[in-house]
Design an enzyme around this catalytic site. Structure first.
Site, PDB file in Angstrom:
ATOM      1  N   ASP A  17       0.858  -0.992   0.004  1.00 59.73           N
ATOM      2  CA  ASP A  17       0.246  -0.021   0.294  1.00 59.73           C
ATOM      3  C   ASP A  17       0.565   1.250   0.435  1.00 59.73           C
ATOM      4  O   ASP A  17       0.554   1.921   0.223  1.00 59.73           O
ATOM      5  CB  ASP A  17      -1.035  -0.158   1.276  1.00 59.73           C
ATOM      6  N   ASP A  59      -4.904  -0.771  -1.390  1.00 59.36           N
ATOM      7  CA  ASP A  59      -5.769  -0.782  -0.668  1.00 59.36           C
ATOM      8  C   ASP A  59      -5.967   0.122  -1.892  1.00 59.36           C
ATOM      9  O   ASP A  59      -6.056   1.248  -2.756  1.00 59.36           O
ATOM     10  CB  ASP A  59      -6.075  -0.206   0.115  1.00 59.36           C
ATOM     11  N   HIS A  61     -10.346   0.988  -2.221  1.00 60.28           N
ATOM     12  CA  HIS A  61     -12.086   1.225  -2.232  1.00 60.28           C
ATOM     13  C   HIS A  61     -13.324   1.362  -2.993  1.00 60.28           C
ATOM     14  O   HIS A  61     -12.750   2.101  -3.740  1.00 60.28           O
ATOM     15  CB  HIS A  61     -12.267   1.637  -0.604  1.00 60.28           C
ATOM     16  N   HIS A  65     -17.207   3.194   0.585  1.00 60.08           N
ATOM     17  CA  HIS A  65     -16.651   1.472   0.900  1.00 60.08           C
ATOM     18  C   HIS A  65     -16.793   1.657   2.521  1.00 60.08           C
ATOM     19  O   HIS A  65     -17.808   2.626   3.590  1.00 60.08           O
ATOM     20  CB  HIS A  65     -15.180   1.459   1.087  1.00 60.08           C
ATOM     21  N   LYS A 103      -7.034  -4.985  -3.022  1.00 63.94           N
ATOM     22  CA  LYS A 103      -7.643  -5.240  -1.813  1.00 63.94           C
ATOM     23  C   LYS A 103      -8.715  -4.638  -1.186  1.00 63.94           C
ATOM     24  O   LYS A 103      -8.631  -3.278  -1.521  1.00 63.94           O
ATOM     25  CB  LYS A 103      -6.376  -5.953  -0.957  1.00 63.94           C
ATOM     26  N   CYS A 142      -1.792  -2.673   7.214  1.00 70.59           N
ATOM     27  CA  CYS A 142      -2.238  -3.546   6.899  1.00 70.59           C
ATOM     28  C   CYS A 142      -0.807  -4.250   6.492  1.00 70.59           C
ATOM     29  O   CYS A 142      -0.715  -5.448   6.480  1.00 70.59           O
ATOM     30  CB  CYS A 142      -2.766  -2.862   5.340  1.00 70.59           C
TER      31      CYS A 142
HETATM   32  C1  VGL Z   1      -4.480   0.964   5.639  1.00 70.55           C
HETATM   33  C2  VGL Z   1      -6.137   1.582   7.107  1.00 70.55           C
HETATM   34  C3  VGL Z   1      -7.538   1.591   6.408  1.00 70.55           C
HETATM   35  C4  VGL Z   1      -3.567   0.773   5.520  1.00 70.55           C
HETATM   36  C5  VGL Z   1      -5.916   0.084   4.601  1.00 70.55           C
HETATM   37  O1  VGL Z   1      -2.834  -0.121   4.060  1.00 70.55           O
HETATM   38  O2  VGL Z   1      -2.517   0.129   6.201  1.00 70.55           O
HETATM   39  N1  VGL Z   1      -4.632   1.109   6.833  1.00 70.55           N
HETATM   40  N2  VGL Z   1      -7.157   0.906   4.822  1.00 70.55           N
HETATM   41 ZN    ZN Z   2      -9.009   0.925   3.937  1.00 65.42          ZN
END
Ligand code: VGL
Ligand code: ZN
Length: 196
Positions: A17, A59, A61, A65, A103, A142
């Protein structure tokens, strides 16, 4: 910059991410996010030169979401599909053959781990991967979930702590301890706030 580990053909580097919204100026900015890019680029280059797989998760979404605060979730709106915020950091040196894994694409479920709902575990097994080297954002969300699931998948799992940063830097020591207890090898400097 010198890479952290010696890579081989049975390794996969998993960069979690490294997206604009998780870097400075983004919707869910992690302090120190952008500064990771040069070091991660060095890992990508070394992994690639050794014939290791390079996997980058994102990430990804849909609008509205369930993890967004206006839907009752814990996070501000972030990483909405096809927006600038969801794009990879512009300086991330992604080879054309890096494998992109998206994801948390469903409206009604969140997914912190790059393995969650993506088929990545089976794919790595198919490719004969035995070890994963993980870094990226966010260490306490994540990256942590990805490392724990990699262990559960039976992969030798290495976390590059110096190339990861947390939403809450106060959690870094506890996160690293939890990962070690689960069997993750934690390498590199932990960039959190020491306990008082
Ligand atoms: C993440 C918060 C919400 C991450 C993803 O990639 O760590 N953190 N969605
Ligand atoms: Zn997220």
């Amino acid at each position: 910059m010198k890479p952290s580990v010696g890579y081989g053909q049975e390794d996969a580097l998993v960069v979690v991410d490294l997206q604009n919204d998780f870097c400075e100026g983004g919707a869910l900015a992690v302090a120190g996010g952008s500064a990771l890019v040069p070091g991660i680029n060095a890992e990508i280059a070394a992994a690639r030169a050794a014939g290791a797989l390079v996997i980058v998760s994102r990430d990804w979404h849909p609008v509205d979401h369930l993890s967004f605060s206006h839907r009752g979730g814990p996070w501000p709106v972030h990483c909405v599909q096809d927006t600038e915020g969801a794009a990879f950091h512009p300086d991330l040196a992604l080879p054309a053959d890096a494998i992109r894994v998206s994801k948390a694409c469903a409206f009604d479920a969140d997914a912190y781990s790059a393995f969650d709902g993506t088929g990545l575990g089976g794919y790595l097994r198919e490719r004969g991967i035995g070890r994963v080297v993980i870094c990226g954002l966010a260490l306490d969300v994540c990256v942590k979930a990805t490392a724990l699931e990699a262990c559960r998948e039976g992969l030798v799992t290495l976390l590059l702590a110096g190339l990861s940063a947390a939403v809450d830097p106060g959690t870094v020591e506890d996160v690293c301890s939890e990962l070690q207890a689960a069997g993750v090898e934690v390498m590199g400097e932990r960039k959190g706030e020491g306990r008082p």
